[in-house]
Design a protein around this motif. Structure first.
Motif, mmCIF file in Angstrom:
data_model
loop_
_atom_site.group_PDB
_atom_site.id
_atom_site.type_symbol
_atom_site.label_atom_id
_atom_site.label_comp_id
_atom_site.label_asym_id
_atom_site.label_seq_id
_atom_site.Cartn_x
_atom_site.Cartn_y
_atom_site.Cartn_z
ATOM 1 N N GLY A 43 0.990 -1.213 0.029
ATOM 2 C CA GLY A 43 -0.142 -0.025 0.066
ATOM 3 C C GLY A 43 0.845 1.345 -0.028
ATOM 4 O O GLY A 43 0.133 2.279 -0.412
ATOM 5 N N GLY A 44 1.931 0.950 0.624
ATOM 6 C CA GLY A 44 2.749 2.452 0.463
ATOM 7 C C GLY A 44 2.203 3.742 1.083
ATOM 8 O O GLY A 44 2.159 4.840 0.623
ATOM 9 N N ARG A 45 1.451 3.222 2.247
ATOM 10 C CA ARG A 45 0.574 4.335 2.687
ATOM 11 C C ARG A 45 1.672 5.342 3.466
ATOM 12 O O ARG A 45 2.444 4.604 4.268
ATOM 13 N N PRO A 46 1.758 6.675 3.077
ATOM 14 C CA PRO A 46 2.873 7.559 3.406
ATOM 15 C C PRO A 46 3.276 7.928 4.908
ATOM 16 O O PRO A 46 4.360 8.036 5.191
ATOM 17 N N ILE A 47 2.177 7.886 5.777
ATOM 18 C CA ILE A 47 2.462 7.961 7.150
ATOM 19 C C ILE A 47 3.430 7.138 7.802
ATOM 20 O O ILE A 47 4.382 7.496 8.205
ATOM 21 N N GLN A 48 3.312 5.837 7.364
ATOM 22 C CA GLN A 48 3.900 4.711 7.928
ATOM 23 C C GLN A 48 5.053 4.021 7.109
ATOM 24 O O GLN A 48 6.105 3.413 7.331
ATOM 25 N N VAL A 49 4.818 4.206 5.655
ATOM 26 C CA VAL A 49 5.921 3.641 4.562
ATOM 27 C C VAL A 49 6.698 4.481 3.927
ATOM 28 O O VAL A 49 6.069 4.828 2.650
ATOM 29 N N ARG A 50 7.725 4.783 4.546
ATOM 30 C CA ARG A 50 8.933 5.444 3.807
ATOM 31 C C ARG A 50 10.037 5.122 4.406
ATOM 32 O O ARG A 50 10.281 4.632 5.566
ATOM 33 N N ALA A 51 11.081 5.064 3.512
ATOM 34 C CA ALA A 51 12.616 5.052 4.035
ATOM 35 C C ALA A 51 13.449 5.956 3.614
ATOM 36 O O ALA A 51 13.233 6.546 2.428
ATOM 37 N N THR A 52 14.444 6.208 4.199
ATOM 38 C CA THR A 52 15.585 6.911 3.451
ATOM 39 C C THR A 52 16.754 6.178 3.651
ATOM 40 O O THR A 52 16.893 5.257 4.638
ATOM 41 N N PRO A 53 18.146 6.315 2.997
ATOM 42 C CA PRO A 53 19.173 5.575 2.949
ATOM 43 C C PRO A 53 19.859 5.842 4.379
ATOM 44 O O PRO A 53 19.697 6.956 5.219
ATOM 45 N N PRO A 54 20.612 4.698 4.779
ATOM 46 C CA PRO A 54 21.229 5.116 6.246
ATOM 47 C C PRO A 54 22.072 6.311 6.172
ATOM 48 O O PRO A 54 22.766 6.800 5.237
ATOM 49 N N GLY A 55 22.095 7.046 7.240
ATOM 50 C CA GLY A 55 23.044 8.131 7.364
ATOM 51 C C GLY A 55 22.016 9.411 7.009
ATOM 52 O O GLY A 55 22.495 10.709 7.368
ATOM 53 N N THR A 56 20.999 9.433 6.741
ATOM 54 C CA THR A 56 20.053 10.494 6.261
ATOM 55 C C THR A 56 19.537 11.008 7.609
ATOM 56 O O THR A 56 19.135 10.264 8.364
ATOM 57 N N PRO A 57 19.525 12.376 7.713
ATOM 58 C CA PRO A 57 19.005 13.184 8.940
ATOM 59 C C PRO A 57 17.382 12.446 8.800
ATOM 60 O O PRO A 57 16.920 12.317 7.916
ATOM 61 N N ARG A 58 16.861 12.740 10.241
ATOM 62 C CA ARG A 58 15.381 12.376 10.089
ATOM 63 C C ARG A 58 14.474 13.454 9.967
ATOM 64 O O ARG A 58 13.268 13.350 9.758
ATOM 65 N N TRP A 59 14.886 14.613 9.656
ATOM 66 C CA TRP A 59 14.157 15.774 9.287
ATOM 67 C C TRP A 59 14.922 16.726 8.690
ATOM 68 O O TRP A 59 16.263 16.560 8.408
ATOM 69 N N GLY A 60 14.109 17.932 8.289
ATOM 70 C CA GLY A 60 15.079 19.036 7.603
ATOM 71 C C GLY A 60 14.963 18.642 5.916
ATOM 72 O O GLY A 60 14.580 17.835 5.723
ATOM 73 N N ALA A 61 15.770 19.545 5.230
ATOM 74 C CA ALA A 61 15.704 19.551 3.947
ATOM 75 C C ALA A 61 16.499 18.216 3.364
ATOM 76 O O ALA A 61 15.836 17.633 2.410
#
Lengths: 240, 588
Positions: free
Chosen positions: B401-419
């Motif tokens: 479903g890729g429901r976006p509140i819960q289903v997202r990821a960023t590569p290791p080392g990416t900050p959790r917030w900001g630009a």
């Protein structure tokens, strides 16, 4: 710091809380000057109204505006958190059943427990955020000399990181716990269906390419497989 | 003084899958059945309506269809010496509510357990030696075999219109299906679902590694279907709103669409909603329950419902609670290992590898069931000789479903917030999926359920206290399986992978499934189990207990198929044997 609260109310009255105008007014323009011009869509630009508040105080609304804009800054990908309506989202959430502790087991005794045992405070989300914002502002004043919403963007980021790591000292619960709740709310408001007040103009869905509804793919699942889709996202509100 | 109702043949407590199957089978056999359901009515036509059911915040994040913890929850601790505290909100898992129970908001994943799981203790001792099972584990045989259950699995798949591909038809291995499954008497009633991009990638990589990928069995119907009960099931739309949601297309099987249309028309059946069963009236001397006491949640009034027979079809925790409060069966004591009620609580040992790829994944096009899976490292499908643990699991991409509140990821080392977070989120949302491991949870002496000494539910009963941590055995299994999944992910030419085996304590933010088993387990010996092979209480002749509570330990496959097969199996014993001669079906 009552002397700070009074002028803030004045600002808010004139500028509105949740829209771009509020962000500019509350940060004295400094944040605006340092962030790149947001690619605000036409619809989002129109929505900068004086949103009436259901639950938040002026000081809380100012905190959320600054906090959400720190977590989700405006850039070419989307407007800022507050421009996307996240303060309105938070206000409605905290005014409603969830904010007031529905679906929360609230019988005592209350003990801190181990991290594995999860949330153990007697506070409802409404009460938790009220206490957390007071603690965050006290920390900001002690460390940077001003309430969180009045800090420069650089100091806001530093204060946010201190809460994220737990280094900021809060009197009643760990600052990291407050950060995690704030962060979860920011993500909820930013990515939820726009009917809840955030994610205006489906800004986050456009940013990531989530099409929202209606999502009936029985006839197209094979045709779309492995291909980038350019579907105009649709919200619940588009179907009523 | 409780109001006393007229006696009925059967009271069923809880109307999820087990309760609905049991009610249907017993009314067909001529019995008058009253089902008492704690929750409210729930009908797809009223409650699972587009567009409102597609609200990720309300339905998924805020647990819109789930049980209110203010009404009923658990307390939790990791070890017998700790102080348990209440799960004040659902973070780690959530429990179902209302008519249809968890059967209305499940994903639709419909497995049969591997034959060796039903005779696990005997099987492992035979294959690896009499002393091979680690001392910390309390593994048992079920008292029922795969062959016993096969016709009932088949019935359930036909009831649901399950989509899949047989891998073993009457002992003949069939290309493209699961070569490790037990012999099937028949093919699935519907063809497999359409393969997703991630499913194609798993299939290709797994084949390159010499593994045996196949379409995951899914009760999300790939085509319009009418089941043997005459109930209509729709075609899956791949909308990505299965687990935690109700299906507006009526394509995901549920008691509500697969059985209730016929059950609710049967004059021998009566459903009472908002009827919260508080206790059982047990007479130890006669080894019988006389009926149940429930609270009418509309008025608060206590009502006594006498019955000739009671079938507990509530969630495992409630089944344990009712047994304990009635004093049926000896409570389990981890210090001595004696007693049966609350024994062998098991969960599910899940983990995942995040897979970042170049391909466009389109995670929003999907069903609750991954369209491709490998079962090579399930249960005892592989040699555990040198490995130092038992058990295993299946590996499949979770693209549901890729429901976006819960289903997202960023590569290791990416900050959790900001630009930088925004940029990475925009870049990777469509290029990431979790490769999930769904693993066995094997019974440990210290993992059990009892009554909390401090905390109470909304009607004043003790909360069930869960004492649980992942056994060393299961942690080793998780590391092994997660490494295998990581090998598969690398064979997909992933840009990055993020393996995350289950190595820390079980905890409120540390679980991944609402699969709970044990507590009222079935078996071959009244000293070590609460139920006989027909799910009849060893201590109370007219009491049968259904559901995951009866599993002696949990397999690495999702439990619903086996829960339903056990209900059909037990119903057959009741209608063919018990009704004719009410009494003990097995003498222990």
């Amino acid at each position: 710091m009552a002397d700070q609260a009074i002028p803030r109310r004045g600002f808010l009255k004139g500028a509105g809380v949740a829209g771009a105008g509020a962000a500019a007014a509350l940060t004295g323009g400094a944040a605006q000057a340092q962030t790149p011009a947001p690619a605000v869509t036409a619809a989002a630009k129109q929505v900068a109204p004086n949103e009436p508040l259901l639950a938040l105080t002026a000081a809380e609304a100012a905190f959320f505006t600054a906090a959400f804009d720190t977590l989700i800054p405006a850039d070419k990908l989307s407007p800022s958190g507050s421009e996307c309506g996240l303060v309105t989202f938070m206000d409605r959430q905290l005014a409603g059943a969830w904010g007031n502790g529905a679906r929360l087991y609230r019988a005592g005794p209350f003990m801190p427990g181990k991290p594995e045992q999860g949330y153990q405070l007697p506070l409802t989300p409404r009460e938790f955020f009220a206490a957390g914002i007071k603690a965050a502002n006290a920390y900001a004043r002690k460390t940077f000399g001003k309430d969180f919403d009045r800090l420069s963007p650089t100091d806001r980021e530093a204060a946010m990181k201190a809460m994220e790591s737990g280094q900021a000292q809060f009197p009643d619960f760990a600052s990291k716990m407050f950060f995690e709740a704030l962060y979860a709310s920011a993500m909820e408001g930013f990515f939820a269906d726009p009917i809840h007040g955030g994610n205006r103009d489906k800004a986050s869905w456009r940013m990531i390419g989530y099409p929202g509804l209606p999502a009936t793919y029985a006839r197209t699942a094979e045709q779309y497989r492995g291909k980038k889709l350019n579907i105009e996202p649709q919200s619940i509100a588009d179907f009523i | 003084m409780a109001k006393v109702m007229k006696s009925v043949d059967v009271v069923i407590v809880g109307l999820g899958w087990s309760g609905s199957i049991m009610a249907r089978e017993l009314t067909k056999a001529g019995l008058n059945v009253v089902a008492l359901e704690r929750g409210a009515e729930r009908t797809p036509a009223e409650d699972f309506v587009f567009p409102y059911i597609r609200d990720e915040l309300k339905v998924r994040v805020r647990n819109g269809l789930m049980l209110d913890t203010a009404t009923e929850t658990l307390t939790m601790r990791n070890a017998p010496g700790d102080t348990a505290l209440p799960m004040r909100r659902w973070d780690v898992f959530s429990l179902g509510d209302n008519v249809g129970g968890a059967g209305s908001h499940w994903n639709g994943i419909t497995w049969r357990f591997t034959p060796s799981e039903f005779v696990l203790r005997s099987h492992l001792r035979e294959r690896y030696g009499r002393d091979a099972i680690p001392a910390e584990l309390q593994l048992q045989d079920w008292g029922v075999t795969y062959d016993d259950l096969e016709p009932h699995y088949d019935r359930f798949e036909k009831l649901c219109g399950t989509s899949g591909k047989a891998g073993n038809l009457k002992g003949r291995i069939v290309e493209g299906g699961n070569p490790f499954e037990g012999p099937r008497s028949d093919e699935y009633p519907n063809k497999p679902l359409i393969m997703s991009q991630a499913g194609l990638m798993l299939t290709k990589a797994a084949r390159e590694l010499g593994l045996h990928p196949f379409p995951t069995p899914a009760s999300n119907s790939s085509a319009p279907y009418t089941n043997p009960e005459g109930c209509a099931i729709g075609q899956c739309q791949y909308c990505g709103h299965c687990e935690y949601f109700g299906c507006e297309a009526n394509a995901k099987a549920s008691p509500n669409i697969c059985l209730h249309p016929v059950l609710f028309r049967d004059p021998k059946f009566e459903l009472r909603t908002l009827s919260y069963v508080k206790s059982l009236n047990y007479d130890a001397q006669s080894r019988r329950v006389r009926g149940v006491v429930y609270i009418d949640r509309r008025t608060g009034e206590e009502v006594e419902q006498p019955a000739e027979m009671v079938v507990l079809c509530a969630y495992p925790f409630n089944n344990v609670l009712l047994m304990r409060l009635a004093g049926i069966g000896k409570p389990y004591d981890p210090a001595t290992g004696e007693g049966v009620i609350g024994k062998n609580y098991c969960y599910q040992t899940n983990s995942a590898v995040g897979v970042f790829v170049d391909e466009e994944i389109n995670p929003f096009i999907g069903t609750g069931v991954s369209p491709a899976v490998v079962d090579d490292f399930q249960g005892d499908n592989f040699d555990h000789g040198p490995l130092g643990f038992f058990g295993g699991g299946y590996i499949s991409p979770t693209v549901s479903g890729g429901r976006p509140i819960q289903v997202r990821a960023t590569p290791p080392g990416t900050p959790r917030w900001g630009a930088a977070w925004k940029e990475a989120t925009a870049q990777w949302y469509n290029h990431w999926f979790p490769l999930s491991i769904h693993g066995t949870s094997y019974a440990h002496r210290n993992n059990y359920l009892d009554l909390d000494p401090t905390y109470r539910d909304a009607i004043g009963r003790p909360l069930v206290r869960m004492t649980f941590n992942y056994p060393e055995n299961d942690r080793k299994m998780s590391v092994f399986l997660t490494n295998k999944a990581n090998d598969i992910a690398k064979a997909m030419n992933a840009r990055f992978t993020t393996p995350a085996p289950r190595t820390s304590n079980f905890g409120a933010a540390n679980g991944q499934a609402s699969h709970h088993t044990g507590g009222v387990i079935m078996g071959t010996d009244p000293k070590t189990s609460a139920l006989n092979r027909y799910l009849q209480s060893w201590d109370c002749d007219n009491l049968f207990v259904m559901g995951g509570a009866a599993f002696p330990q949990n397999a690495g496959h999702n439990p619903t198929g086996t829960i339903a097969a056990l209900a059909y199996w037990s119903a057959k014993a009741i209608t063919e044997q018990y009704i004719k001669a009410p009494g003990r079906l097995v003498h222990g």
